[in-house]
Each structure stands twice: as structure tokens, then as C-alpha cells.
Write a protein that holds these residues in place. Structure first.
Motif, PDB file in Angstrom:
ATOM      1  N   ASN A   1       0.845  -1.189   0.000  1.00  0.00           N
ATOM      2  CA  ASN A   1       0.000   0.000   0.000  1.00  0.00           C
ATOM      3  C   ASN A   1       0.884   1.244   0.000  1.00  0.00           C
ATOM      4  O   ASN A   1       1.487   1.599   1.018  1.00  0.00           O
ATOM      5  CB  ASN A   1      -0.916  -0.004   1.237  1.00  0.00           C
ATOM      6  N   MET A   2       0.976   1.912  -1.141  1.00  0.00           N
ATOM      7  CA  MET A   2       1.815   3.108  -1.257  1.00  0.00           C
ATOM      8  C   MET A   2       1.273   4.256  -0.422  1.00  0.00           C
ATOM      9  O   MET A   2       2.035   5.035   0.167  1.00  0.00           O
ATOM     10  CB  MET A   2       1.895   3.554  -2.722  1.00  0.00           C
ATOM     11  N   THR A   3      -0.047   4.387  -0.346  1.00  0.00           N
ATOM     12  CA  THR A   3      -0.642   5.480   0.410  1.00  0.00           C
ATOM     13  C   THR A   3      -0.269   5.385   1.878  1.00  0.00           C
ATOM     14  O   THR A   3       0.192   6.365   2.487  1.00  0.00           O
ATOM     15  CB  THR A   3      -2.176   5.451   0.258  1.00  0.00           C
ATOM     16  N   GLU A   4      -0.450   4.203   2.466  1.00  0.00           N
ATOM     17  CA  GLU A   4      -0.115   4.042   3.882  1.00  0.00           C
ATOM     18  C   GLU A   4       1.384   4.209   4.124  1.00  0.00           C
ATOM     19  O   GLU A   4       1.795   4.774   5.146  1.00  0.00           O
ATOM     20  CB  GLU A   4      -0.591   2.677   4.378  1.00  0.00           C
ATOM     21  N   LEU A   5       2.195   3.752   3.183  1.00  0.00           N
ATOM     22  CA  LEU A   5       3.645   3.904   3.331  1.00  0.00           C
ATOM     23  C   LEU A   5       4.023   5.375   3.445  1.00  0.00           C
ATOM     24  O   LEU A   5       4.782   5.778   4.334  1.00  0.00           O
ATOM     25  CB  LEU A   5       4.365   3.270   2.144  1.00  0.00           C
ATOM     26  N   LEU A   6       3.479   6.199   2.552  1.00  0.00           N
ATOM     27  CA  LEU A   6       3.825   7.619   2.564  1.00  0.00           C
ATOM     28  C   LEU A   6       3.284   8.308   3.812  1.00  0.00           C
ATOM     29  O   LEU A   6       3.964   9.141   4.419  1.00  0.00           O
ATOM     30  CB  LEU A   6       3.282   8.296   1.306  1.00  0.00           C
ATOM     31  N   GLU A   7       2.058   7.970   4.214  1.00  0.00           N
ATOM     32  CA  GLU A   7       1.495   8.600   5.402  1.00  0.00           C
ATOM     33  C   GLU A   7       2.245   8.197   6.670  1.00  0.00           C
ATOM     34  O   GLU A   7       2.396   8.998   7.592  1.00  0.00           O
ATOM     35  CB  GLU A   7       0.005   8.259   5.519  1.00  0.00           C
ATOM     36  N   GLU A   8       2.723   6.955   6.703  1.00  0.00           N
ATOM     37  CA  GLU A   8       3.527   6.520   7.847  1.00  0.00           C
ATOM     38  C   GLU A   8       4.813   7.325   7.981  1.00  0.00           C
ATOM     39  O   GLU A   8       5.355   7.464   9.085  1.00  0.00           O
ATOM     40  CB  GLU A   8       3.885   5.034   7.705  1.00  0.00           C
ATOM     41  N   HIS A   9       5.293   7.860   6.858  1.00  0.00           N
ATOM     42  CA  HIS A   9       6.552   8.604   6.874  1.00  0.00           C
ATOM     43  C   HIS A   9       6.331  10.115   6.791  1.00  0.00           C
ATOM     44  O   HIS A   9       7.234  10.853   6.386  1.00  0.00           O
ATOM     45  CB  HIS A   9       7.461   8.105   5.757  1.00  0.00           C
ATOM     46  N   GLY A  10       5.147  10.563   7.189  1.00  0.00           N
ATOM     47  CA  GLY A  10       4.915  11.991   7.381  1.00  0.00           C
ATOM     48  C   GLY A  10       4.477  12.772   6.166  1.00  0.00           C
ATOM     49  O   GLY A  10       4.495  14.004   6.196  1.00  0.00           O
TER      50      GLY A  10
ATOM     51  N   SER B   1      -8.580  -4.004  -7.610  1.00  0.00           N
ATOM     52  CA  SER B   1      -9.630  -3.420  -6.798  1.00  0.00           C
ATOM     53  C   SER B   1      -9.019  -2.338  -5.915  1.00  0.00           C
ATOM     54  O   SER B   1      -7.813  -2.331  -5.661  1.00  0.00           O
ATOM     55  CB  SER B   1     -10.301  -4.489  -5.936  1.00  0.00           C
ATOM     56  N   GLU B   2      -9.853  -1.429  -5.443  1.00  0.00           N
ATOM     57  CA  GLU B   2      -9.370  -0.280  -4.673  1.00  0.00           C
ATOM     58  C   GLU B   2      -8.746  -0.715  -3.352  1.00  0.00           C
ATOM     59  O   GLU B   2      -9.365  -1.404  -2.559  1.00  0.00           O
ATOM     60  CB  GLU B   2     -10.530   0.681  -4.391  1.00  0.00           C
ATOM     61  N   ASN B   3      -7.509  -0.331  -3.137  1.00  0.00           N
ATOM     62  CA  ASN B   3      -6.869  -0.570  -1.842  1.00  0.00           C
ATOM     63  C   ASN B   3      -5.917   0.558  -1.477  1.00  0.00           C
ATOM     64  O   ASN B   3      -5.055   0.403  -0.631  1.00  0.00           O
ATOM     65  CB  ASN B   3      -6.098  -1.904  -1.853  1.00  0.00           C
ATOM     66  N   GLU B   4      -6.084   1.711  -2.152  1.00  0.00           N
ATOM     67  CA  GLU B   4      -5.161   2.823  -1.942  1.00  0.00           C
ATOM     68  C   GLU B   4      -5.873   4.075  -1.434  1.00  0.00           C
ATOM     69  O   GLU B   4      -5.402   5.185  -1.634  1.00  0.00           O
ATOM     70  CB  GLU B   4      -4.416   3.138  -3.232  1.00  0.00           C
ATOM     71  N   GLU B   5      -7.019   3.898  -0.771  1.00  0.00           N
ATOM     72  CA  GLU B   5      -7.721   5.052  -0.224  1.00  0.00           C
ATOM     73  C   GLU B   5      -6.913   5.659   0.928  1.00  0.00           C
ATOM     74  O   GLU B   5      -6.492   4.932   1.832  1.00  0.00           O
ATOM     75  CB  GLU B   5      -9.093   4.641   0.292  1.00  0.00           C
ATOM     76  N   PRO B   6      -6.708   6.983   0.928  1.00  0.00           N
ATOM     77  CA  PRO B   6      -6.092   7.605   2.109  1.00  0.00           C
ATOM     78  C   PRO B   6      -7.053   7.491   3.293  1.00  0.00           C
ATOM     79  O   PRO B   6      -8.178   7.980   3.238  1.00  0.00           O
ATOM     80  CB  PRO B   6      -5.913   9.069   1.680  1.00  0.00           C
ATOM     81  N   ARG B   7      -6.640   6.836   4.358  1.00  0.00           N
ATOM     82  CA  ARG B   7      -7.543   6.528   5.472  1.00  0.00           C
ATOM     83  C   ARG B   7      -7.185   7.245   6.773  1.00  0.00           C
ATOM     84  O   ARG B   7      -7.992   7.268   7.701  1.00  0.00           O
ATOM     85  CB  ARG B   7      -7.562   5.017   5.718  1.00  0.00           C
ATOM     86  N   ARG B   8      -5.999   7.787   6.870  1.00  0.00           N
ATOM     87  CA  ARG B   8      -5.567   8.345   8.159  1.00  0.00           C
ATOM     88  C   ARG B   8      -6.461   9.493   8.614  1.00  0.00           C
ATOM     89  O   ARG B   8      -6.824   9.578   9.791  1.00  0.00           O
ATOM     90  CB  ARG B   8      -4.107   8.814   8.083  1.00  0.00           C
ATOM     91  N   PHE B   9      -6.823  10.386   7.698  1.00  0.00           N
ATOM     92  CA  PHE B   9      -7.651  11.535   8.066  1.00  0.00           C
ATOM     93  C   PHE B   9      -8.978  11.076   8.674  1.00  0.00           C
ATOM     94  O   PHE B   9      -9.382  11.544   9.740  1.00  0.00           O
ATOM     95  CB  PHE B   9      -7.898  12.423   6.847  1.00  0.00           C
TER      96      PHE B   9
END
Length: 350
Positions: free
Chosen positions: A150-159, A304-312
Motif C-alpha cells: 500500500n503506497m498510500t499508507e507507506l507515505l502517510e507513515e513517513h509523514g 480493486s481499490e486498496n489505496e484510499e487515504p484513510r488516516r484523516f
């Protein structure tokens, strides 16, 4: 204050001054709205309510202060992007970031600090350097040699703040920094809802390349970032272990299986294999003239969709659960109806 917020909401909606006047049935003129935006006058309460309703925002939004601004905004596919479209996109990004940072303030957690990979920005003089930069990011972030789930979670994990917005078709995405008085600037990557999951993952990796590489000389930066993204998403040794070091042909089923494994488009996979010398340019063109003749326009068997930004959303629901914010405020932040937020909180009915 009011004028800045009004202008932001109008641009986000893609309306001109005259268009907004039309939307409120000419309760006031376009010239009057322009004076509101310039801070030369304020509307009465009835007019302010009509403006808020037409723009799909709350009255409190129009009167609340804004302390953030966007810096170093870089669009992708800018050649075909009109100034009005750019303004609309920037306004939408600014609005989303304001809500994101606000809920972090409510929870008193602050934003994730940008975990810039050790050694970045990496000096890149050629395309091999871009691939080396991708490997350096993998090492710095302890990603190993496997596919990135998951690229989205990877980037959010790193700020890095990641947004997915409804862009004009002429915009693939953008990067920027969000600045607030007395605080560290926050890096942001924004992707388009119109993109497939495969393309959005590649866009996120591509934009990360812009953030961590310092392009030297006359090297084409866009192509260098494409090479970076390919190397980050499809690490060399792992990919070679899957396909072999020299191939002359591929079956359709094998290509689909491998592209799903790495979460990339079929076209990007074949180009990566050409770049690694697994296939020749001739074999690549044979694929694109044959089974892959439509791949640049239509993704075969898309993910299938698995890259939704979820942190917000997680942060908003956390603030609601802990009674830091009210249900109406949570709905306002998430741009959802209160009933929908209630269902999310309570779960499915028994």
C-alpha cells in the motif's frame, strides 16, 4: 478573513464571480461578490447564508480564519491545464489540508514529521542513479525487497499527507508543501480520483521521486522520476527472481499475475522489464502491438481499490469517539451527512 474564505470556496467549486452570482439568483451582483472577496465590504446575514449554501460550505467555514498556505506547488500534465483549473485544484487541496490539520490540532497530536530518507535528496545524474535512489529509499525505510502492498499508507507513515481528489482530466496530480506560522512545513502528494489504482500507485511513487532526488545536469526529470517509481515498486532482484533474467515472450496470464503482484499497470511492468534488459525493445513493441495494444488506454483486469487515504478519517472518528468534537463537526470535517457518520461509528445493525 471572510473574503479569503469566500474566494477559496468559490475557486474550489470552479465558479466564476458571475457563476456564483447566477447560483444565488443574483441576490447580489458579481461585482459585489468581488468586493466581498477583496475585503472591501461584508454581506448581510441572508446573503452570506445564500453564498454558503451555493458553495456547499457552512456559514462558520466562511467566517473562520485560515492560517495555512501552499508552497512549491508542482502540477503534473500542466501543458493542458488552464489557469482556472489550476486555481480550482489548489483551492480543493487547501480546503482538504485545512480539515486534516485541524483534526490533528483537536487531538493535540501534531502532524507526522516528514521522515526524509537518510541521504536524501539523492544526486541523480543518469537513469541508473534514479534506480539507485529508489533502492536507497527502500533501505532507509526498511522495505526489504518485496512488493509494496500500500503506497498510500507507506507515505502517510513517513509523514507525507496523501489526498485523493476529483481533478480535471488535464491534471494527474500535484505535490506541494503546506506552511503554517511557526511550524514545520508538511509535504503533500495529491492524486486524482480518475486514475486507476495502478496508475495512482505509480503517481505516488513518481511524486516521491521528485521529493527525494536532486536532478543534475540536463537529465529529463520526469523520465528520471518514472525510472525511480518503477524501481521502487518493482525492485530489481525480486522481479528477476519472478520472471528470469532473459525472456523472449510472455503469456497474457503471466503478465496479469505479475502486475497484480507488484500493484502496477501491465504497460509499466513491460517497460520495467525492457529497462532491466529482460526483454528487448523489439519484444516490448511486439507486446504493445499484440496483446497489449490497448493497455495505454484501458488497464487489463484492473486492481480493486486498496489505496484510499484513510488516516484523516481515522483521526476524525477518533476525535468523535473521545468526545473531542461533536457529531455535526465530524460530519463537516468528513464532508458526510451526520446519519452516515453515525452508521460508521455504530457499525452494521444486528
Amino acid at each position: 478573513m471572510f473574503g479569503e474564505r469566500l474566494k477559496l470556496a468559490r475557486k474550489r467549486s470552479g465558479l466564476s464571480l458571475r457563476g456564483l452570482a447566477d447560483a444565488i439568483d443574483h441576490a447580489v451582483s458579481a461585482q459585489a461578490i468581488g468586493r466581498y472577496e477583496r475585503g472591501q465590504m461584508l454581506p448581510g446575514s441572508a446573503t452570506a447564508l445564500r453564498l454558503a449554501k451555493a458553495l456547499g460550505v457552512s456559514l462558520s467555514y466562511l467566517f473562520s480564519p485560515s492560517e495555512i498556505c501552499l508552497e512549491r506547488v508542482e502540477f503534473r500534465k500542466t501543458a493542458a491545464t488552464r489557469a482556472q483549473e489550476r486555481a480550482m485544484v489548489e483551492a480543493a487541496v487547501l480546503d482538504s489540508l485545512e480539515r486534516y490539520l485541524l483534526v490533528e490540532d483537536f487531538l493535540e497530536i501534531g502532524g507526522h514529521m516528514w521522515d526524509q530518507p537518510k541521504g536524501a535528496p539523492f544526486r541523480v545524474c543518469n537513469f541508473d542513479d534514479a534506480q539507485t535512489a529508489a533502492q536507497s529509499v527502500r533501505v532507509a525505510w526498511n522495505l526489504g525487497g518485496d512488493a509494496i502492498p500500500n503506497m498510500t499508507e507507506l507515505l502517510e507513515e513517513h509523514g507525507i499527507k496523501v489526498l485523493k481528489l476529483n481533478f480535471p482530466l488535464s491534471v494527474d496530480g500535484l505535490t506541494c508543501l503546506v506552511a503554517r506560522p511557526g511550524q514545520e512545513k508538511v509535504p503533500v502528494i495529491v492524486g486524482s480520483m480518475a486514475q486507476s489504482v495502478e496508475r495512482r500507485r505509480f503517481t505516488l511513487a513518481h511524486e516521491l521521486g521528485h521529493m527525494v532526488m536532486a536532478i543534475d545536469g540536463d537529465l529529463d526529470e520526469e523520465r528520471a522520476c518514472q525510472r525511480f517509481a518503477s524501481a521502487l515498486l518493482m525492485p530489481r532482484e525480486d522481479l528477476l527472481a519472478e520472471v528470469g533474467r532473459l525472456r523472449h515472450a510472455f503469456s497474457y496470464a503471466e503478465i496479469i499475475e505479475i502486475k497484480r503482484m507488484y500493484g502496477v499497470s501491465a504497460a509499466a511492468l513491460m517497460v520495467r522489464l525492457r529497462d532491466l534488459g529482460v526483454i528487448t525493445e523489439g519484444t516490448l513493441q511486439t507486446v504493445f502491438r499484440g496483446i497489449g495494444r490497448n493497455w495505454r488506454k484501458v488497464e487489463p483486469e484492473p486492481l480493486s481499490e486498496n489505496e484510499e487515504p484513510r488516516r484523516f478519517q481515522r483521526l476524525v472518528l477518533r476525535a468523535l469517539a473521545e468526545d473531542v468534537i461533536s457529531l455535526p463537526k465530524a460530519a463537516e470535517l468528513l464532508r458526510k451527512r451526520t446519519a452516515e457518520v453515525s452508521r460508521i461509528m455504530s457499525g452494521p445493525a444486528e
